[in-house]
Design a protein around this motif. Structure first.
Motif, PDB file in Angstrom:
ATOM      1  N   PHE A  14      -0.083  -3.511  -4.746  1.00 55.06           N
ATOM      2  CA  PHE A  14      -0.579  -3.767  -3.394  1.00 55.06           C
ATOM      3  C   PHE A  14      -1.715  -4.790  -3.374  1.00 55.06           C
ATOM      4  O   PHE A  14      -1.982  -5.378  -2.329  1.00 55.06           O
ATOM      5  CB  PHE A  14      -1.087  -2.477  -2.742  1.00 55.06           C
ATOM      6  CG  PHE A  14      -0.015  -1.628  -2.130  1.00 55.06           C
ATOM      7  CD1 PHE A  14       0.491  -1.910  -0.862  1.00 55.06           C
ATOM      8  CD2 PHE A  14       0.518  -0.548  -2.813  1.00 55.06           C
ATOM      9  CE1 PHE A  14       1.478  -1.141  -0.287  1.00 55.06           C
ATOM     10  CE2 PHE A  14       1.514   0.244  -2.245  1.00 55.06           C
ATOM     11  CZ  PHE A  14       2.001  -0.054  -0.975  1.00 55.06           C
TER      12      PHE A  14
ATOM     13  N   VAL B 107      -0.336   4.779   7.803  1.00 57.40           N
ATOM     14  CA  VAL B 107      -0.973   5.149   6.539  1.00 57.40           C
ATOM     15  C   VAL B 107      -2.465   4.834   6.559  1.00 57.40           C
ATOM     16  O   VAL B 107      -2.934   3.977   7.308  1.00 57.40           O
ATOM     17  CB  VAL B 107      -0.324   4.423   5.338  1.00 57.40           C
ATOM     18  CG1 VAL B 107       1.154   4.744   5.238  1.00 57.40           C
ATOM     19  CG2 VAL B 107      -0.555   2.916   5.412  1.00 57.40           C
TER      20      VAL B 107
ATOM     21  N   SER C  31      -5.078   4.761  -4.022  1.00 57.73           N
ATOM     22  CA  SER C  31      -4.744   3.665  -4.922  1.00 57.73           C
ATOM     23  C   SER C  31      -5.152   3.981  -6.359  1.00 57.73           C
ATOM     24  O   SER C  31      -6.189   4.602  -6.607  1.00 57.73           O
ATOM     25  CB  SER C  31      -5.441   2.385  -4.456  1.00 57.73           C
ATOM     26  OG  SER C  31      -5.109   1.305  -5.290  1.00 57.73           O
TER      27      SER C  31
ATOM     28  N   ASN D 265      -1.215   0.252   9.083  1.00 56.43           N
ATOM     29  CA  ASN D 265      -2.528   0.680   8.606  1.00 56.43           C
ATOM     30  C   ASN D 265      -3.338   1.214   9.789  1.00 56.43           C
ATOM     31  O   ASN D 265      -3.649   0.471  10.719  1.00 56.43           O
ATOM     32  CB  ASN D 265      -3.243  -0.504   7.954  1.00 56.43           C
ATOM     33  CG  ASN D 265      -4.552  -0.126   7.292  1.00 56.43           C
ATOM     34  OD1 ASN D 265      -5.014   1.009   7.398  1.00 56.43           O
ATOM     35  ND2 ASN D 265      -5.158  -1.089   6.616  1.00 56.43           N
TER      36      ASN D 265
ATOM     37  N   LEU E  32       0.458  -3.857   2.954  1.00 54.12           N
ATOM     38  CA  LEU E  32       0.933  -2.626   3.592  1.00 54.12           C
ATOM     39  C   LEU E  32       1.966  -2.972   4.665  1.00 54.12           C
ATOM     40  O   LEU E  32       2.995  -2.298   4.796  1.00 54.12           O
ATOM     41  CB  LEU E  32      -0.236  -1.850   4.202  1.00 54.12           C
ATOM     42  CG  LEU E  32      -1.144  -1.111   3.229  1.00 54.12           C
ATOM     43  CD1 LEU E  32      -2.387  -0.575   3.957  1.00 54.12           C
ATOM     44  CD2 LEU E  32      -0.405   0.044   2.547  1.00 54.12           C
TER      45      LEU E  32
ATOM     46  N   GLY F 234      -1.926   0.519  -7.348  1.00 54.10           N
ATOM     47  CA  GLY F 234      -2.808  -0.431  -6.691  1.00 54.10           C
ATOM     48  C   GLY F 234      -2.533  -1.875  -7.072  1.00 54.10           C
ATOM     49  O   GLY F 234      -2.755  -2.782  -6.267  1.00 54.10           O
TER      50      GLY F 234
ATOM     51  N   PHE G 243      -2.462   7.235   1.283  1.00 53.81           N
ATOM     52  CA  PHE G 243      -2.280   6.610  -0.021  1.00 53.81           C
ATOM     53  C   PHE G 243      -3.602   6.609  -0.777  1.00 53.81           C
ATOM     54  O   PHE G 243      -4.641   6.238  -0.226  1.00 53.81           O
ATOM     55  CB  PHE G 243      -1.809   5.162   0.127  1.00 53.81           C
ATOM     56  CG  PHE G 243      -0.351   4.998   0.470  1.00 53.81           C
ATOM     57  CD1 PHE G 243       0.579   5.987   0.202  1.00 53.81           C
ATOM     58  CD2 PHE G 243       0.100   3.814   1.044  1.00 53.81           C
ATOM     59  CE1 PHE G 243       1.926   5.829   0.512  1.00 53.81           C
ATOM     60  CE2 PHE G 243       1.437   3.633   1.355  1.00 53.81           C
ATOM     61  CZ  PHE G 243       2.346   4.648   1.090  1.00 53.81           C
TER      62      PHE G 243
ATOM     63  N   TYR H  84      -5.160   3.857   3.433  1.00 53.56           N
ATOM     64  CA  TYR H  84      -5.106   3.424   2.036  1.00 53.56           C
ATOM     65  C   TYR H  84      -6.508   3.496   1.440  1.00 53.56           C
ATOM     66  O   TYR H  84      -7.365   2.655   1.718  1.00 53.56           O
ATOM     67  CB  TYR H  84      -4.551   2.003   1.967  1.00 53.56           C
ATOM     68  CG  TYR H  84      -4.257   1.478   0.579  1.00 53.56           C
ATOM     69  CD1 TYR H  84      -2.951   1.402   0.117  1.00 53.56           C
ATOM     70  CD2 TYR H  84      -5.284   1.023  -0.252  1.00 53.56           C
ATOM     71  CE1 TYR H  84      -2.669   0.891  -1.156  1.00 53.56           C
ATOM     72  CE2 TYR H  84      -5.016   0.516  -1.518  1.00 53.56           C
ATOM     73  CZ  TYR H  84      -3.712   0.456  -1.957  1.00 53.56           C
ATOM     74  OH  TYR H  84      -3.425  -0.042  -3.214  1.00 53.56           O
TER      75      TYR H  84
END
Length: 262
Positions: A241, A154, A210, A183, A176, A238, A208, A156
């Protein structure tokens, strides 16, 4: 009584603090969940959980800009800050107002340490221990689900104009991993600005966006789809995370929904 914060700074408290100012939204929520709402006298405009709090407490500014006169007028016993959220200038301006406790969070161990610190400082040790235990159970249940499952790659995004992503040495990067993702920017530091032509974006399985600090919306998905038509692009919460403290109680059930495609 002498206590230390997460920067190993010493702060002296003559008694258990009864007038608390929090300059960090996630820490404000943590105080409430530790049963300390009645002792919170000042919060930021970003302290949105619980929703009613800003109606009953004095709002003293944001996380980067504060009204120091409002803070002084509240006669705090302690001011709670965070190394990343609050600036050195803010910390310096408050050093003669009240003892300052600074958090520094990169992983779960840091989160639990902070909860335990608050438990000790505010004499709510049992509540703090119970909260940590509940988070650990949620994590264990989710991690059992993750065993032997593929970890999608991913990117982010936390900001637009300029585009910025969460990379290594951040709490988001750690979370993550907790959520079962890799990541693609883990070889870079902190929150780099990137161009949408960056080669790492070609490696991603999912992008992703956020919900904070930049308020990404559905139209941003449409815009990115023109450049990445084959990629899965999703807006994620968000807070789940990036907020540490008691918000972690909700993170793992949310991660489970994400992994199920919901």
């Amino acid at each position: 009584m002498i206590f230390k914060d997460q920067l190993n700074r010493e702060l002296e408290l003559k008694r258990t603090p009864k007038r608390i100012i929090s300059l960090v939204p996630s820490q404000t929520e943590l105080l409430v969940d530790l049963g300390l709402e009645d002792f919170v006298v000042g919060v930021t405009k970003f302290c949105v959980h619980p929703k009613h709090l800003r109606m009953s407490k004095k709002v003293i500014g944001g996380t980067k800009q504060i009204n120091i006169e409002k803070i002084k007028s509240l006669h705090p016993d302690i001011i709670l800050c965070n190394k990343e959220e609050n600036t050195e200038a803010i910390i310096e301006s408050l050093k003669d107002v009240a003892p300052i406790h600074i958090s520094d969070i990169y992983n779960l161990e840091d989160c639990f340490e902070l909860i335990n610190m608050y438990g000790t400082i505010f004499k709510v040790d049992k509540t703090a221990s119970s909260l940590i235990s509940n988070i650990q159970k949620e994590r264990e249940n989710f991690q059992n689900q993750l065993q032997n499952k593929e970890r999608p790659k991913v990117a982010y995004f936390i900001w637009k104009d300029p585009w910025m992503v969460a990379a290594s040495n951040t709490y988001i990067d750690y979370m993550l991993g907790e959520a079962g993702y890799l990541n693609v920017f883990s070889n870079e530091e902190r929150y780099p600005e990137i161009d949408l032509s960056h080669s790492k974006l070609k490696e991603t399985d999912i992008i992703f966006l956020s919900s904070e600090p930049y308020p990404f919306k559905e139209n941003h998905i449409s815009d990115l789809k023109t450049q990445f038509p084959e990629k899965k692009i999703k807006i994620v919460d968000g807070e789940l995370f990036s907020w540490y403290g008691s918000r972690l109680k909700q993170s793992y059930s949310y991660f489970s929904l994400l992994k199920s495609g919901k």
